[in-house]
Design an enzyme around this catalytic site. Structure first.
Site, PDB file in Angstrom:
ATOM      1  N   ASN A  46     -51.537 -87.428 -73.299  1.00  0.00           N
ATOM      2  CA  ASN A  46     -51.866 -87.757 -74.694  1.00  0.00           C
ATOM      3  C   ASN A  46     -51.776 -89.265 -74.950  1.00  0.00           C
ATOM      4  O   ASN A  46     -51.628 -89.703 -76.088  1.00  0.00           O
ATOM      5  CB  ASN A  46     -50.903 -87.051 -75.664  1.00  0.00           C
ATOM      6  CG  ASN A  46     -51.008 -85.545 -75.570  1.00  0.00           C
ATOM      7  OD1 ASN A  46     -52.110 -84.996 -75.570  1.00  0.00           O
ATOM      8  ND2 ASN A  46     -49.879 -84.872 -75.459  1.00  0.00           N
ATOM      9  N   HIS A 132     -49.658 -75.782 -85.170  1.00  0.00           N
ATOM     10  CA  HIS A 132     -48.749 -76.028 -84.047  1.00  0.00           C
ATOM     11  C   HIS A 132     -47.473 -75.187 -84.185  1.00  0.00           C
ATOM     12  O   HIS A 132     -47.024 -74.888 -85.299  1.00  0.00           O
ATOM     13  CB  HIS A 132     -48.381 -77.519 -84.036  1.00  0.00           C
ATOM     14  CG  HIS A 132     -47.642 -77.934 -82.811  1.00  0.00           C
ATOM     15  ND1 HIS A 132     -46.269 -78.061 -82.791  1.00  0.00           N
ATOM     16  CD2 HIS A 132     -48.071 -78.241 -81.563  1.00  0.00           C
ATOM     17  CE1 HIS A 132     -45.897 -78.449 -81.577  1.00  0.00           C
ATOM     18  NE2 HIS A 132     -46.971 -78.563 -80.815  1.00  0.00           N
ATOM     19  N   GLU A 173     -53.476 -79.583 -89.999  1.00  0.00           N
ATOM     20  CA  GLU A 173     -53.443 -80.703 -89.044  1.00  0.00           C
ATOM     21  C   GLU A 173     -54.691 -81.565 -89.180  1.00  0.00           C
ATOM     22  O   GLU A 173     -55.757 -81.044 -89.515  1.00  0.00           O
ATOM     23  CB  GLU A 173     -53.348 -80.150 -87.612  1.00  0.00           C
ATOM     24  CG  GLU A 173     -52.078 -79.371 -87.412  1.00  0.00           C
ATOM     25  CD  GLU A 173     -51.923 -78.763 -86.013  1.00  0.00           C
ATOM     26  OE1 GLU A 173     -52.517 -79.275 -85.068  1.00  0.00           O
ATOM     27  OE2 GLU A 173     -51.172 -77.782 -85.911  1.00  0.00           O
ATOM     28  N   SER A 177     -54.423 -79.434 -81.927  1.00  0.00           N
ATOM     29  CA  SER A 177     -53.995 -79.857 -80.592  1.00  0.00           C
ATOM     30  C   SER A 177     -54.675 -79.096 -79.461  1.00  0.00           C
ATOM     31  O   SER A 177     -54.868 -79.649 -78.387  1.00  0.00           O
ATOM     32  CB  SER A 177     -52.480 -79.712 -80.453  1.00  0.00           C
ATOM     33  OG  SER A 177     -52.076 -78.399 -80.749  1.00  0.00           O
ATOM     34  N   ASP A 202     -50.026 -82.653 -90.643  1.00  0.00           N
ATOM     35  CA  ASP A 202     -49.583 -83.065 -89.306  1.00  0.00           C
ATOM     36  C   ASP A 202     -50.732 -83.845 -88.674  1.00  0.00           C
ATOM     37  O   ASP A 202     -51.793 -83.282 -88.419  1.00  0.00           O
ATOM     38  CB  ASP A 202     -49.261 -81.792 -88.499  1.00  0.00           C
ATOM     39  CG  ASP A 202     -49.007 -82.064 -87.015  1.00  0.00           C
ATOM     40  OD1 ASP A 202     -49.439 -83.106 -86.514  1.00  0.00           O
ATOM     41  OD2 ASP A 202     -48.404 -81.198 -86.367  1.00  0.00           O
ATOM     42  N   HIS A 205     -52.343 -85.949 -83.626  1.00  0.00           N
ATOM     43  CA  HIS A 205     -53.446 -86.335 -82.740  1.00  0.00           C
ATOM     44  C   HIS A 205     -54.490 -87.221 -83.412  1.00  0.00           C
ATOM     45  O   HIS A 205     -55.475 -87.592 -82.776  1.00  0.00           O
ATOM     46  CB  HIS A 205     -54.109 -85.085 -82.160  1.00  0.00           C
ATOM     47  CG  HIS A 205     -53.180 -84.290 -81.314  1.00  0.00           C
ATOM     48  ND1 HIS A 205     -52.944 -84.567 -79.984  1.00  0.00           N
ATOM     49  CD2 HIS A 205     -52.381 -83.242 -81.623  1.00  0.00           C
ATOM     50  CE1 HIS A 205     -52.063 -83.714 -79.510  1.00  0.00           C
ATOM     51  NE2 HIS A 205     -51.698 -82.894 -80.477  1.00  0.00           N
ATOM     52  N   LYS A 237     -47.872 -89.533 -78.774  1.00  0.00           N
ATOM     53  CA  LYS A 237     -49.296 -89.380 -78.428  1.00  0.00           C
ATOM     54  C   LYS A 237     -49.910 -90.778 -78.295  1.00  0.00           C
ATOM     55  O   LYS A 237     -49.595 -91.481 -77.353  1.00  0.00           O
ATOM     56  CB  LYS A 237     -50.013 -88.536 -79.486  1.00  0.00           C
ATOM     57  CG  LYS A 237     -49.261 -87.276 -79.908  1.00  0.00           C
ATOM     58  CD  LYS A 237     -49.350 -86.162 -78.908  1.00  0.00           C
ATOM     59  CE  LYS A 237     -48.694 -84.897 -79.450  1.00  0.00           C
ATOM     60  NZ  LYS A 237     -48.312 -83.949 -78.435  1.00  0.00           N
TER      61      LYS A 237
HETATM   62  C1  LIG Z   1     -50.087 -80.972 -83.515  1.00  0.00           C
HETATM   63  C2  LIG Z   1     -48.722 -81.269 -83.013  1.00  0.00           C
HETATM   64  N1  LIG Z   1     -47.702 -81.310 -83.881  1.00  0.00           N
HETATM   65  C3  LIG Z   1     -46.443 -81.552 -83.487  1.00  0.00           C
HETATM   66  C4  LIG Z   1     -46.151 -81.791 -82.171  1.00  0.00           C
HETATM   67  C5  LIG Z   1     -44.726 -82.029 -81.764  1.00  0.00           C
HETATM   68  O1  LIG Z   1     -44.528 -83.368 -81.544  1.00  0.00           O
HETATM   69  P1  LIG Z   1     -43.447 -83.896 -80.462  1.00  0.00           P
HETATM   70  O2  LIG Z   1     -44.061 -83.684 -79.117  1.00  0.00           O
HETATM   71  O3  LIG Z   1     -43.251 -85.313 -80.808  1.00  0.00           O
HETATM   72  O4  LIG Z   1     -42.224 -83.059 -80.649  1.00  0.00           O
HETATM   73  C6  LIG Z   1     -47.175 -81.787 -81.222  1.00  0.00           C
HETATM   74  C7  LIG Z   1     -46.894 -82.087 -79.793  1.00  0.00           C
HETATM   75  O5  LIG Z   1     -46.921 -81.310 -78.942  1.00  0.00           O
HETATM   76  C8  LIG Z   1     -48.492 -81.500 -81.645  1.00  0.00           C
HETATM   77  O6  LIG Z   1     -49.492 -81.427 -80.774  1.00  0.00           O
END
Ligand SMILES: Cc1ncc(COP(=O)(O)O)c(C=O)c1O
Length: 383
Positions: A46, A132, A173, A177, A202, A205, A237
């Protein structure tokens, strides 16, 4: 739990081609992964802007450790939030034009704090179907309950908003992801406004990758940060580090400072990392060439897929999934790619729905045209 129960789950997963196991390469750096002395092209990271191993970010981490130590040695409200953390928060406030930022040890924790902290006990959380795991887990704990609307489907969201009148909070989001697609944030935010439902976004990405100076999905949609009551993003990321943050108003941040258990009861980020992430954000903002290079890799990726008649899922982001379906087949292709020097992990259930196993190609500004040509030529040969 009895060990027989664990053994049975492991055996079932093995049989279905769904057993997860750690792969531990020697080194992941830039566009390459080194494993047992061999270099592989990395299409499973990422590090969208190539900041993770940037010399200036590494130097900032080293200097930060020399000046402030490795660990914060405390939770934020006790002694963990120090000058470098505050400088990082100020940098993010300036970047995203928000009043306040709270730092977390991970994006996962930040999402939990956002959803659990900002949905009241009598409010229902409305979540996109493909949200997520960090949001789903928070929703499962929310006393007001939750519902999931169809993925990026505004009609489905509106139906749920109607049935919950003014007692709903919406979470989605900026870039999903596993599919790499995005909601229509303009229309979605208008719906939220119409039903007076706070929006929690969120943008793990989208941050760094989209919008002017990489300010993220809202900026790319022509919307102000304040469109969402609270924005979550992370450092792991595009910014090439680790940890997460919530960007919001002073009022919401003050409220969360009283309530958010993931903030109050967890060791603050490393101060060295805070220094490094500030440097990384400065590079992200000023070096547009990184986003341009990533964007031309995204375009080339889609052109090559069309040329070789490989049906990528509909995504304009750095996440370009190639649906395989069967998980055994996805694993096999992933192994065959590795034999050809390409590191591309298969994503299987339960991370994605059953029979929707995929090769989730993730692109970086550091990939060269030749890297992409090799990937697609090899995929064509194998499929
Ligand atoms: C959309 C999304 N939100 C939250 C997270 C969690 O973030 P972190 O990896 O910093 O715990 C991720 C990572 O995998 C993600 O892809």
């Amino acid at each position: 739990m009895r060990v027989e129960v664990m053994q049975q789950l492991l055996a079932e997963r093995q049989q279905a081609g769904l057993l997860r196991a750690l792969k531990v390469p020697q080194q992941v750096k830039g566009r390459l992964i080194r494993d047992q002395g061999r270099d592989y092209l990395n299409f499973s990271g990422n590090d969208y802007l190539g900041l993770s191993a940037d010399p200036a970010v590494i130097a900032a981490l080293q200097q930060g450790a020399a000046d402030y130590g490795v660990g914060s040695t405390g939770s934020p409200l006790v002694s963990g939030q120090q000058a470098p953390h505050q400088a990082l928060c100020d940098e993010i406030c300036d970047w995203l034009n928000v009043e306040a930022v709270l730092l977390f040890s991970s994006g996962f924790a930040a999402n939990q704090a956002m959803l659990l902290g900002l949905a009241d006990t009598d409010e229902t959380l409305l979540l996109d179907k493909l949200s997520h795991a960090s949001m789903i887990d928070a929703a499962l704990q929310h006393p007001g309950g939750y519902q999931r609307f169809l993925h990026n489907d505004l009609a489905s969201l509106e139906k749920q908003l109607t049935s919950h009148s003014d007692k709903a909070v919406v979470a989605t989001e900026g870039v999903f992801s596993m599919d790499g697609d995005s909601p229509d944030l303009l229309r979605l935010s208008q719906l939220c406004q119409q039903y007076q439902a706070p929006l929690l976004l969120d943008d793990a990405h989208g941050l760094g990758v989209l919008g002017n100076e990489g300010a993220g999905s809202l900026a790319a949609a022509g919307l102000a940060s304040q469109t969402s009551q609270c924005l979550m993003a992370n450092f792991g990321k595009a910014l090439g580090g680790q940890g997460g943050f919530l960007a919001t108003s002073k009022l919401v941040a003050d409220y969360l400072t009283q309530k958010a258990r993931h903030f109050i009861y967890s060791t603050a980020l490393s101060p060295a990392l805070a220094v490094a992430m500030r440097q990384s954000i400065q590079l992200c903002r000023s070096e547009q060439w990184r986003r341009d290079a990533l964007q031309s890799n995204i375009s080339l990726c889609r052109e090559l897929a069309a040329h070789y008649e490989l049906a990528l899922m509909p995504s304009q982001s750095a996440i370009q999934p190639l649906l395989i379906g069967d998980s055994h087949k996805a694993m096999l292709v992933s192994q065959q790619l590795a034999e050809q020097g390409i590191w591309l992990s298969a994503i299987r259930a339960p991370t994605v729905p059953l029979n929707q196993a995929r090769l989730r190609i993730t692109l970086s500004a550091l990939h060269t045209q030749a890297d992409l040509q090799l990937l697609f030529k090899t995929l064509k040969d194998l499929l």
